[in-house]
Design a protein around this motif. Structure first.
Motif, short mmCIF file in Angstrom:
data_model
loop_
_atom_site.label_atom_id
_atom_site.label_comp_id
_atom_site.label_asym_id
_atom_site.label_seq_id
_atom_site.Cartn_x
_atom_site.Cartn_y
_atom_site.Cartn_z
N ILE A 125 1.10 -1.58 0.21
CA ILE A 125 -0.03 -0.03 0.27
C ILE A 125 0.85 1.18 -0.57
O ILE A 125 2.07 0.67 0.06
CB ILE A 125 -1.34 0.11 0.98
CG1 ILE A 125 0.17 0.56 2.54
CG2 ILE A 125 -2.36 -1.21 1.07
CD1 ILE A 125 -1.10 0.24 3.92
N ASP A 126 0.15 2.51 -0.60
CA ASP A 126 1.10 3.82 -0.14
C ASP A 126 1.06 4.15 0.72
O ASP A 126 0.44 3.64 1.95
CB ASP A 126 0.54 4.57 -1.09
CG ASP A 126 0.71 4.54 -2.46
OD1 ASP A 126 1.02 3.96 -2.85
OD2 ASP A 126 -0.63 4.77 -3.18
N ALA A 127 2.06 4.81 1.22
CA ALA A 127 2.49 5.61 2.81
C ALA A 127 1.49 6.46 3.40
O ALA A 127 2.35 7.76 3.21
CB ALA A 127 3.58 5.43 2.58
N ASP A 128 0.40 6.68 3.06
CA ASP A 128 -0.98 7.35 3.34
C ASP A 128 -2.02 6.95 4.15
O ASP A 128 -2.88 5.07 3.96
CB ASP A 128 -1.33 8.45 2.43
CG ASP A 128 -1.87 8.12 0.84
OD1 ASP A 128 -3.04 6.94 1.23
OD2 ASP A 128 -1.66 7.79 -0.20
N LEU A 129 -2.94 8.13 4.54
CA LEU A 129 -3.72 7.35 5.86
C LEU A 129 -4.72 6.73 4.79
O LEU A 129 -5.11 5.79 5.67
CB LEU A 129 -4.13 8.31 7.17
CG LEU A 129 -5.55 8.07 7.58
CD1 LEU A 129 -5.21 6.89 8.93
CD2 LEU A 129 -5.84 8.97 8.59
N GLY A 130 -5.37 7.02 3.83
CA GLY A 130 -6.01 7.18 3.14
C GLY A 130 -6.16 6.02 2.64
O GLY A 130 -7.25 5.07 2.42
N ALA A 131 -4.64 5.56 2.44
CA ALA A 131 -4.51 3.51 1.78
C ALA A 131 -4.75 3.12 3.12
O ALA A 131 -5.17 1.36 2.55
CB ALA A 131 -3.34 4.07 1.50
N LEU A 132 -4.46 3.38 3.92
CA LEU A 132 -4.51 2.56 5.17
C LEU A 132 -6.10 2.25 6.00
O LEU A 132 -6.62 1.57 5.96
CB LEU A 132 -4.04 2.94 6.64
CG LEU A 132 -4.14 1.78 8.20
CD1 LEU A 132 -3.63 0.61 7.71
CD2 LEU A 132 -3.46 2.46 8.79
N ARG A 133 -6.64 3.28 5.52
CA ARG A 133 -8.09 3.19 5.45
C ARG A 133 -8.91 2.17 4.76
O ARG A 133 -9.39 1.64 5.00
CB ARG A 133 -9.21 4.39 5.42
CG ARG A 133 -9.66 5.64 6.36
CD ARG A 133 -10.08 6.54 5.92
NE ARG A 133 -10.42 7.61 7.03
CZ ARG A 133 -9.90 9.03 6.32
NH1 ARG A 133 -9.45 8.98 5.40
NH2 ARG A 133 -9.81 10.20 6.68
N THR A 134 -8.30 2.26 3.50
CA THR A 134 -9.17 1.06 2.24
C THR A 134 -8.94 0.31 2.77
O THR A 134 -9.47 -1.23 2.81
CB THR A 134 -9.05 1.58 0.95
OG1 THR A 134 -8.38 3.41 0.68
CG2 THR A 134 -9.42 1.42 -0.18
N ALA A 135 -7.38 -0.78 3.08
CA ALA A 135 -6.63 -1.73 3.41
C ALA A 135 -8.18 -2.69 4.83
O ALA A 135 -8.21 -3.78 4.54
CB ALA A 135 -5.68 -1.80 3.59
N LEU A 136 -7.61 -1.33 5.69
CA LEU A 136 -8.25 -1.95 6.70
C LEU A 136 -10.13 -2.24 6.50
O LEU A 136 -10.52 -2.94 6.69
CB LEU A 136 -9.17 -0.84 8.17
CG LEU A 136 -7.60 -0.74 8.59
CD1 LEU A 136 -7.16 1.12 9.85
CD2 LEU A 136 -7.34 -1.57 9.52
#
Ligand SMILES: *Cc1c(COP(=O)(O)O)cnc(C)c1O
Length: 434
Positions: free
Chosen positions: A418-429
Protein backbone atom coordinates in the motif's frame (compact mmCIF):
# COMPACT_ATOMS: atom_id res chain seq x y z
CA UNK A 1 -3.43 -1.42 42.62
CA UNK A 2 -3.34 1.85 40.65
CA UNK A 3 -0.92 3.08 38.03
CA UNK A 4 -0.23 6.74 37.37
CA UNK A 5 1.03 8.72 34.40
CA UNK A 6 4.70 9.75 34.38
CA UNK A 7 3.48 13.27 33.40
CA UNK A 8 0.36 14.14 35.36
CA UNK A 9 0.35 11.90 38.44
CA UNK A 10 -3.35 12.66 38.99
CA UNK A 11 -4.20 10.54 35.93
CA UNK A 12 -4.49 6.99 37.20
CA UNK A 13 -5.73 3.64 35.87
CA UNK A 14 -6.18 0.11 37.13
CA UNK A 15 -4.25 -2.83 35.69
CA UNK A 16 -6.74 -3.75 32.91
CA UNK A 17 -7.39 -0.14 32.01
CA UNK A 18 -3.67 0.60 31.69
CA UNK A 19 -3.23 -2.43 29.42
CA UNK A 20 -6.15 -1.43 27.18
CA UNK A 21 -4.98 2.19 26.92
CA UNK A 22 -1.27 1.62 26.38
CA UNK A 23 -0.39 5.29 26.84
CA UNK A 24 -1.99 7.51 29.47
CA UNK A 25 -4.35 10.16 27.94
CA UNK A 26 -1.73 12.89 28.57
CA UNK A 27 0.87 10.98 26.54
CA UNK A 28 2.70 9.76 29.66
CA UNK A 29 3.60 6.17 30.55
CA UNK A 30 1.96 4.21 33.33
CA UNK A 31 4.06 3.47 36.42
CA UNK A 32 2.98 2.00 39.78
CA UNK A 33 1.40 4.65 42.04
CA UNK A 34 2.87 2.79 45.04
CA UNK A 35 5.41 0.00 44.93
CA UNK A 36 4.28 -3.31 46.39
CA UNK A 37 6.67 -4.97 48.80
CA UNK A 38 7.59 -8.45 47.61
CA UNK A 39 9.65 -10.74 49.82
CA UNK A 40 12.19 -12.59 47.67
CA UNK A 41 11.61 -15.55 50.02
CA UNK A 42 8.00 -15.72 48.85
CA UNK A 43 9.19 -16.01 45.24
CA UNK A 44 11.88 -18.60 45.87
CA UNK A 45 9.56 -21.58 46.11
CA UNK A 46 7.99 -20.87 42.71
CA UNK A 47 8.29 -23.72 40.25
CA UNK A 48 9.13 -22.39 36.83
CA UNK A 49 8.67 -19.01 35.17
CA UNK A 50 4.86 -19.20 34.99
CA UNK A 51 4.42 -19.61 38.73
CA UNK A 52 7.04 -16.96 39.42
CA UNK A 53 5.16 -14.61 37.06
CA UNK A 54 1.92 -15.19 38.93
CA UNK A 55 3.56 -14.33 42.26
CA UNK A 56 5.56 -11.36 40.99
CA UNK A 57 2.81 -9.72 38.90
CA UNK A 58 0.06 -10.71 41.36
CA UNK A 59 0.40 -7.61 43.58
CA UNK A 60 0.17 -5.33 40.50
CA UNK A 61 -3.10 -6.96 39.40
CA UNK A 62 -4.59 -7.11 42.92
CA UNK A 63 -8.27 -6.12 42.86
CA UNK A 64 -8.39 -6.11 39.04
CA UNK A 65 -10.75 -8.04 36.74
CA UNK A 66 -7.77 -10.06 35.48
CA UNK A 67 -6.48 -11.02 38.96
CA UNK A 68 -8.36 -14.33 39.04
CA UNK A 69 -7.01 -15.42 35.66
CA UNK A 70 -3.39 -14.40 36.28
CA UNK A 71 -2.26 -18.00 36.82
CA UNK A 72 -3.68 -19.09 33.45
CA UNK A 73 -2.41 -15.97 31.71
CA UNK A 74 1.09 -16.57 33.05
CA UNK A 75 0.99 -20.21 32.00
CA UNK A 76 0.02 -19.19 28.44
CA UNK A 77 2.70 -16.50 28.21
CA UNK A 78 5.58 -18.35 29.88
CA UNK A 79 5.40 -21.63 27.99
CA UNK A 80 9.04 -21.57 26.87
CA UNK A 81 12.24 -21.42 28.93
CA UNK A 82 14.77 -18.64 29.63
CA UNK A 83 17.92 -20.65 30.36
CA UNK A 84 20.99 -19.17 32.04
CA UNK A 85 24.21 -20.75 30.76
CA UNK A 86 27.75 -20.31 32.11
CA UNK A 87 30.07 -18.44 29.77
CA UNK A 88 33.37 -17.90 31.53
CA UNK A 89 33.53 -19.91 34.74
CA UNK A 90 31.53 -18.67 37.70
CA UNK A 91 31.65 -14.96 36.98
CA UNK A 92 29.87 -14.60 33.66
CA UNK A 93 26.71 -16.19 32.31
CA UNK A 94 24.31 -15.58 29.44
CA UNK A 95 20.54 -15.34 29.82
CA UNK A 96 18.94 -16.66 26.63
CA UNK A 97 15.63 -14.97 25.95
CA UNK A 98 15.21 -16.30 22.42
CA UNK A 99 13.46 -19.64 22.81
CA UNK A 100 9.97 -18.35 22.00
CA UNK A 101 7.97 -18.46 18.76
CA UNK A 102 9.82 -15.60 17.03
CA UNK A 103 13.18 -16.13 18.74
CA UNK A 104 13.47 -12.77 20.54
CA UNK A 105 12.72 -11.57 24.08
CA UNK A 106 9.68 -9.62 22.85
CA UNK A 107 7.78 -12.93 22.72
CA UNK A 108 7.42 -12.87 26.53
CA UNK A 109 5.74 -9.47 26.69
CA UNK A 110 3.69 -9.90 23.52
CA UNK A 111 2.32 -13.26 24.67
CA UNK A 112 1.44 -11.92 28.12
CA UNK A 113 -0.35 -8.91 26.65
CA UNK A 114 -2.21 -11.10 24.14
CA UNK A 115 -3.40 -13.44 26.90
CA UNK A 116 -4.65 -10.42 28.89
CA UNK A 117 -6.36 -8.57 26.03
CA UNK A 118 -8.12 -11.72 24.78
CA UNK A 119 -9.79 -12.04 28.17
CA UNK A 120 -10.64 -8.35 28.40
CA UNK A 121 -12.29 -8.43 24.95
CA UNK A 122 -14.30 -11.63 25.50
CA UNK A 123 -17.98 -11.09 24.77
CA UNK A 124 -17.52 -7.82 22.82
CA UNK A 125 -19.28 -7.74 19.46
CA UNK A 126 -16.70 -5.59 17.64
CA UNK A 127 -13.23 -7.07 17.15
CA UNK A 128 -10.27 -5.16 18.54
CA UNK A 129 -7.85 -4.07 15.81
CA UNK A 130 -4.21 -3.97 16.91
CA UNK A 131 -2.17 -1.72 14.64
CA UNK A 132 1.61 -2.28 14.62
CA UNK A 133 4.24 -0.36 12.74
CA UNK A 134 7.42 -2.39 12.71
CA UNK A 135 11.00 -2.12 11.53
CA UNK A 136 11.41 -5.85 12.04
CA UNK A 137 11.23 -7.59 15.41
CA UNK A 138 8.17 -6.18 17.17
CA UNK A 139 5.70 -6.96 14.40
CA UNK A 140 6.66 -10.63 14.31
CA UNK A 141 6.35 -11.11 18.07
CA UNK A 142 2.99 -9.32 18.19
CA UNK A 143 1.62 -11.19 15.14
CA UNK A 144 2.70 -14.55 16.60
CA UNK A 145 1.23 -13.77 20.01
CA UNK A 146 -2.19 -12.63 18.72
CA UNK A 147 -2.49 -15.11 15.82
CA UNK A 148 -5.66 -17.17 16.18
CA UNK A 149 -6.94 -15.18 19.18
CA UNK A 150 -10.71 -14.68 19.02
CA UNK A 151 -12.09 -11.14 18.94
CA UNK A 152 -8.77 -9.57 17.92
CA UNK A 153 -7.25 -8.77 14.53
CA UNK A 154 -3.70 -7.59 13.89
CA UNK A 155 -2.63 -5.22 11.13
CA UNK A 156 1.13 -5.07 10.56
CA UNK A 157 2.74 -2.23 8.59
CA UNK A 158 6.36 -2.61 7.53
CA UNK A 159 8.52 -0.56 5.14
CA UNK A 160 8.69 -2.26 1.76
CA UNK A 161 12.18 -3.54 0.95
CA UNK A 162 13.66 -2.25 4.23
CA UNK A 163 13.36 -5.36 6.38
CA UNK A 164 15.57 -8.43 5.94
CA UNK A 165 14.16 -11.48 4.11
CA UNK A 166 14.18 -13.42 7.39
CA UNK A 167 12.25 -10.64 9.12
CA UNK A 168 9.78 -10.28 6.26
CA UNK A 169 8.85 -13.95 6.46
CA UNK A 170 8.06 -13.54 10.18
CA UNK A 171 5.80 -10.60 9.40
CA UNK A 172 3.89 -12.11 6.52
CA UNK A 173 3.49 -15.85 7.23
CA UNK A 174 0.42 -15.71 9.48
CA UNK A 175 -2.84 -15.23 7.60
CA UNK A 176 -6.11 -15.66 9.49
CA UNK A 177 -6.61 -12.72 11.86
CA UNK A 178 -3.20 -11.20 10.97
CA UNK A 179 -2.86 -8.97 7.88
CA UNK A 180 0.45 -7.57 6.70
CA UNK A 181 1.08 -4.56 4.50
CA UNK A 182 4.31 -3.56 2.81
CA UNK A 183 4.18 0.24 2.87
CA UNK A 184 5.83 2.11 0.00
CA UNK A 185 7.83 4.26 2.40
CA UNK A 186 10.08 4.15 5.46
CA UNK A 187 9.56 2.90 9.02
CA UNK A 188 8.83 6.50 10.03
CA UNK A 189 6.01 6.58 7.44
CA UNK A 190 4.55 3.40 8.95
CA UNK A 191 4.67 4.93 12.42
CA UNK A 192 3.10 8.16 11.23
CA UNK A 193 0.24 6.23 9.59
CA UNK A 194 -0.48 4.38 12.84
CA UNK A 195 -0.49 7.62 14.83
CA UNK A 196 -2.80 9.26 12.28
CA UNK A 197 -5.13 6.25 12.40
CA UNK A 198 -5.53 6.65 16.16
CA UNK A 199 -6.51 10.30 15.70
CA UNK A 200 -8.85 9.64 12.74
CA UNK A 201 -12.52 10.19 13.70
CA UNK A 202 -13.85 8.00 10.90
CA UNK A 203 -11.71 5.01 11.86
CA UNK A 204 -12.40 5.41 15.54
CA UNK A 205 -16.14 5.41 14.91
CA UNK A 206 -16.03 2.16 12.97
CA UNK A 207 -13.57 0.08 14.93
CA UNK A 208 -11.89 -0.40 18.31
CA UNK A 209 -8.20 0.38 17.79
CA UNK A 210 -5.31 -0.48 20.07
CA UNK A 211 -1.56 -0.81 19.87
CA UNK A 212 0.73 -3.43 21.33
CA UNK A 213 3.56 -0.93 21.62
CA UNK A 214 6.47 -1.74 23.91
CA UNK A 215 5.49 1.08 26.27
CA UNK A 216 2.43 -0.97 27.27
CA UNK A 217 2.57 -2.07 30.91
CA UNK A 218 1.35 -5.48 29.78
CA UNK A 219 4.61 -5.98 27.90
CA UNK A 220 6.86 -4.46 30.56
CA UNK A 221 5.79 -6.31 33.72
CA UNK A 222 6.28 -9.86 32.38
CA UNK A 223 9.83 -8.93 31.41
CA UNK A 224 10.65 -8.44 35.10
CA UNK A 225 10.00 -12.15 35.62
CA UNK A 226 13.11 -13.53 33.91
CA UNK A 227 15.31 -11.05 35.79
CA UNK A 228 13.72 -12.22 39.04
CA UNK A 229 14.27 -15.88 38.14
CA UNK A 230 17.89 -15.36 37.08
CA UNK A 231 18.87 -13.23 40.06
CA UNK A 232 17.27 -15.65 42.52
CA UNK A 233 18.93 -18.67 40.93
CA UNK A 234 22.43 -17.15 40.70
CA UNK A 235 22.40 -15.18 43.93
CA UNK A 236 21.32 -18.31 45.78
CA UNK A 237 24.46 -20.14 44.72
CA UNK A 238 26.86 -17.20 45.03
CA UNK A 239 25.25 -15.15 47.80
CA UNK A 240 25.88 -11.81 46.07
CA UNK A 241 23.65 -9.68 43.83
CA UNK A 242 23.70 -10.33 40.09
CA UNK A 243 24.52 -7.60 37.55
CA UNK A 244 23.02 -7.47 34.06
CA UNK A 245 24.20 -6.04 30.74
CA UNK A 246 21.17 -5.36 28.57
CA UNK A 247 21.13 -4.63 24.81
CA UNK A 248 18.92 -1.52 24.81
CA UNK A 249 16.92 0.62 22.43
CA UNK A 250 13.62 1.84 23.78
CA UNK A 251 14.70 0.73 27.29
CA UNK A 252 11.69 -1.52 27.90
CA UNK A 253 13.76 -4.56 28.73
CA UNK A 254 16.08 -2.52 30.96
CA UNK A 255 13.20 -0.76 32.74
CA UNK A 256 11.79 -4.20 33.63
CA UNK A 257 15.13 -5.19 35.17
CA UNK A 258 15.28 -1.98 37.18
CA UNK A 259 11.70 -2.54 38.37
CA UNK A 260 12.66 -6.06 39.48
CA UNK A 261 15.52 -4.58 41.53
CA UNK A 262 13.14 -1.97 42.98
CA UNK A 263 10.87 -4.83 44.07
CA UNK A 264 13.70 -6.18 46.21
CA UNK A 265 15.30 -8.82 43.98
CA UNK A 266 19.05 -9.38 44.40
CA UNK A 267 20.13 -7.37 41.35
CA UNK A 268 23.34 -5.31 41.41
CA UNK A 269 24.47 -3.17 38.48
CA UNK A 270 22.42 -2.59 35.34
CA UNK A 271 24.44 -1.64 32.26
CA UNK A 272 22.55 -0.25 29.24
CA UNK A 273 24.34 -1.45 26.12
CA UNK A 274 23.39 0.81 23.19
CA UNK A 275 24.47 0.77 19.56
CA UNK A 276 25.58 3.95 17.73
CA UNK A 277 22.32 5.62 18.81
CA UNK A 278 23.90 7.48 21.72
CA UNK A 279 21.08 9.51 23.26
CA UNK A 280 21.17 7.63 26.58
CA UNK A 281 24.96 7.33 27.10
CA UNK A 282 25.31 11.05 26.29
CA UNK A 283 22.52 11.95 28.68
CA UNK A 284 24.17 10.06 31.53
CA UNK A 285 27.48 11.72 30.69
CA UNK A 286 26.41 15.37 30.47
CA UNK A 287 22.86 15.54 31.85
CA UNK A 288 21.33 16.92 28.63
CA UNK A 289 18.45 15.01 27.03
CA UNK A 290 18.87 15.34 23.27
CA UNK A 291 16.45 13.06 21.41
CA UNK A 292 17.17 12.79 17.67
CA UNK A 293 16.27 10.73 14.59
CA UNK A 294 17.60 7.19 14.77
CA UNK A 295 20.67 6.00 12.87
CA UNK A 296 20.54 2.62 11.07
CA UNK A 297 22.93 0.04 12.61
CA UNK A 298 23.52 -3.73 12.49
CA UNK A 299 21.60 -4.06 15.76
CA UNK A 300 18.51 -2.65 14.08
CA UNK A 301 15.96 -3.47 16.79
CA UNK A 302 17.85 -0.98 18.97
CA UNK A 303 17.85 1.89 16.46
CA UNK A 304 16.01 4.35 18.68
CA UNK A 305 16.93 8.02 18.95
CA UNK A 306 14.29 8.97 21.52
CA UNK A 307 13.87 6.05 23.93
CA UNK A 308 10.37 6.23 25.41
CA UNK A 309 11.03 4.31 28.58
CA UNK A 310 13.53 6.92 29.80
CA UNK A 311 10.38 8.57 31.16
CA UNK A 312 9.85 5.60 33.44
CA UNK A 313 13.48 5.69 34.63
CA UNK A 314 13.24 9.44 35.29
CA UNK A 315 10.03 8.87 37.27
CA UNK A 316 11.98 6.51 39.54
CA UNK A 317 15.18 8.62 39.65
CA UNK A 318 14.24 12.26 38.98
CA UNK A 319 17.69 13.53 39.86
CA UNK A 320 20.48 12.85 37.35
CA UNK A 321 22.83 11.81 40.16
CA UNK A 322 20.32 9.22 41.36
CA UNK A 323 19.99 7.96 37.82
CA UNK A 324 23.78 7.70 37.43
CA UNK A 325 23.92 5.67 40.62
CA UNK A 326 21.17 3.37 39.32
CA UNK A 327 22.45 2.61 35.81
CA UNK A 328 25.42 3.08 33.52
CA UNK A 329 25.47 3.04 29.73
CA UNK A 330 27.77 2.64 26.79
CA UNK A 331 27.59 2.90 23.01
CA UNK A 332 29.03 0.37 20.55
CA UNK A 333 29.65 1.13 16.86
CA UNK A 334 28.93 -1.35 14.05
CA UNK A 335 32.63 -2.06 13.53
CA UNK A 336 32.95 -3.23 17.15
CA UNK A 337 29.77 -5.32 16.83
CA UNK A 338 31.29 -7.17 13.87
CA UNK A 339 34.61 -7.68 15.65
CA UNK A 340 32.90 -8.97 18.79
CA UNK A 341 30.82 -11.51 16.83
CA UNK A 342 33.98 -12.82 15.16
CA UNK A 343 36.05 -12.87 18.35
CA UNK A 344 33.49 -14.58 20.62
CA UNK A 345 32.78 -17.19 17.96
CA UNK A 346 36.51 -18.00 17.84
CA UNK A 347 37.16 -17.73 21.57
CA UNK A 348 33.97 -19.12 23.12
CA UNK A 349 32.30 -20.92 20.24
CA UNK A 350 29.22 -18.75 20.80
CA UNK A 351 27.35 -17.07 17.97
CA UNK A 352 25.76 -13.79 19.05
CA UNK A 353 23.02 -11.88 17.27
CA UNK A 354 24.15 -8.27 16.61
CA UNK A 355 22.15 -7.00 19.64
CA UNK A 356 23.64 -9.53 22.03
CA UNK A 357 27.08 -8.70 20.61
CA UNK A 358 26.57 -5.10 21.82
CA UNK A 359 26.18 -6.44 25.37
CA UNK A 360 29.19 -8.77 24.99
CA UNK A 361 31.29 -5.81 23.83
CA UNK A 362 30.01 -3.65 26.70
CA UNK A 363 31.16 -6.34 29.12
CA UNK A 364 34.59 -6.52 27.50
CA UNK A 365 34.92 -2.74 27.93
CA UNK A 366 34.16 -2.76 31.68
CA UNK A 367 37.20 -2.08 33.83
CA UNK A 368 38.60 -5.34 35.17
CA UNK A 369 37.90 -4.37 38.78
CA UNK A 370 34.20 -4.05 38.02
CA UNK A 371 34.10 -7.30 36.09
CA UNK A 372 35.66 -9.06 39.07
CA UNK A 373 33.41 -7.37 41.61
CA UNK A 374 30.52 -9.82 41.26
CA UNK A 375 28.50 -12.06 39.01
CA UNK A 376 27.55 -10.75 35.58
CA UNK A 377 24.92 -11.83 33.12
CA UNK A 378 24.82 -10.92 29.43
CA UNK A 379 21.25 -10.71 28.18
CA UNK A 380 20.87 -12.45 24.80
CA UNK A 381 17.84 -10.78 23.25
CA UNK A 382 17.55 -12.66 19.94
CA UNK A 383 18.70 -15.87 18.28
CA UNK A 384 21.50 -15.28 15.75
CA UNK A 385 19.48 -17.19 13.12
CA UNK A 386 17.14 -14.18 12.92
CA UNK A 387 20.03 -12.13 11.56
CA UNK A 388 21.80 -14.78 9.51
CA UNK A 389 22.29 -12.35 6.59
CA UNK A 390 24.63 -10.36 8.85
CA UNK A 391 26.25 -13.17 10.85
CA UNK A 392 27.05 -15.80 8.22
CA UNK A 393 29.54 -13.74 6.18
CA UNK A 394 31.32 -12.76 9.43
CA UNK A 395 31.88 -16.24 10.81
CA UNK A 396 32.03 -18.07 7.49
CA UNK A 397 29.45 -20.72 8.27
CA UNK A 398 25.70 -21.31 8.18
CA UNK A 399 23.74 -20.30 11.26
CA UNK A 400 21.02 -22.87 11.97
CA UNK A 401 17.50 -21.55 12.43
CA UNK A 402 15.91 -22.48 15.76
CA UNK A 403 12.99 -24.92 15.28
CA UNK A 404 10.33 -22.28 15.97
CA UNK A 405 11.65 -20.00 13.21
CA UNK A 406 12.17 -22.89 10.81
CA UNK A 407 8.47 -23.71 11.25
CA UNK A 408 7.57 -20.15 10.19
CA UNK A 409 9.55 -20.59 6.98
CA UNK A 410 7.37 -23.56 6.07
CA UNK A 411 4.34 -21.22 5.92
CA UNK A 412 3.25 -19.28 2.84
CA UNK A 413 4.04 -15.56 2.85
CA UNK A 414 1.13 -13.24 2.07
CA UNK A 415 0.93 -9.48 2.12
CA UNK A 416 -0.25 -6.53 0.10
CA UNK A 417 1.52 -3.35 -0.89
CA UNK A 418 0.00 0.00 0.00
CA UNK A 419 0.96 3.65 -0.37
CA UNK A 420 2.37 5.50 2.61
CA UNK A 421 -0.74 7.50 3.49
CA UNK A 422 -3.73 7.30 5.79
CA UNK A 423 -6.17 6.96 2.88
CA UNK A 424 -4.46 3.76 1.75
CA UNK A 425 -4.55 2.38 5.30
CA UNK A 426 -8.26 3.26 5.65
CA UNK A 427 -9.05 1.41 2.41
CA UNK A 428 -6.96 -1.58 3.48
CA UNK A 429 -8.71 -1.78 6.87
CA UNK A 430 -12.14 -1.51 5.26
CA UNK A 431 -11.28 -4.22 2.73
CA UNK A 432 -10.81 -6.84 5.38
CA UNK A 433 -9.18 -9.68 3.49
CA UNK A 434 -5.43 -9.72 2.97
C1 LIG B 1 13.59 -4.74 20.81
C2 LIG B 1 14.93 -5.36 20.90
C3 LIG B 1 15.95 -4.80 21.71
C4 LIG B 1 15.76 -3.50 22.45
O1 LIG B 1 14.87 -3.64 23.54
P1 LIG B 1 14.25 -2.34 24.25
O2 LIG B 1 13.30 -2.89 25.23
O3 LIG B 1 13.59 -1.55 23.16
O4 LIG B 1 15.38 -1.60 24.87
C5 LIG B 1 17.16 -5.46 21.80
N1 LIG B 1 17.38 -6.60 21.13
C6 LIG B 1 16.45 -7.17 20.34
C7 LIG B 1 16.77 -8.42 19.62
C8 LIG B 1 15.18 -6.58 20.21
O5 LIG B 1 14.25 -7.15 19.43
Amino acid sequence: MRFQSTRDGRLTAGFSEALMQGLSPDGGLYVPAQWPVIEPAALKGAEGLAQLAERLIGPFAAGDALAEALGQISAEAFNFPAPVLPLEGERLAVLELFHGPTAAFKDFGARFLAACLTRLRAGQSRPLTILVATSGDTGGAVAAAFHGRPGIEVVVLFPKGLVSPTQQQQLTCWGGNVRSYAVRGTFDDCQRMVKQAFLDEQLRRTRALSSANSINLGRLLPQAVYYAATSLALAASGGEPVSFIIPSGNLGNAAACIWARKLGLPIGEVVLAHNANRTVPEFLADGHWRPRPSIATLASAMDVGNPSNMERLRALYPDIEQLRAAVSACSVEDEAIRARIVEDYRRLGRIWCPHTAVAAEAYARLPQARRRSGRWVLVATAHPGKFREIIEPLIGRKVPLPPALAALFARASQYREIDADLGALRTALADGAA
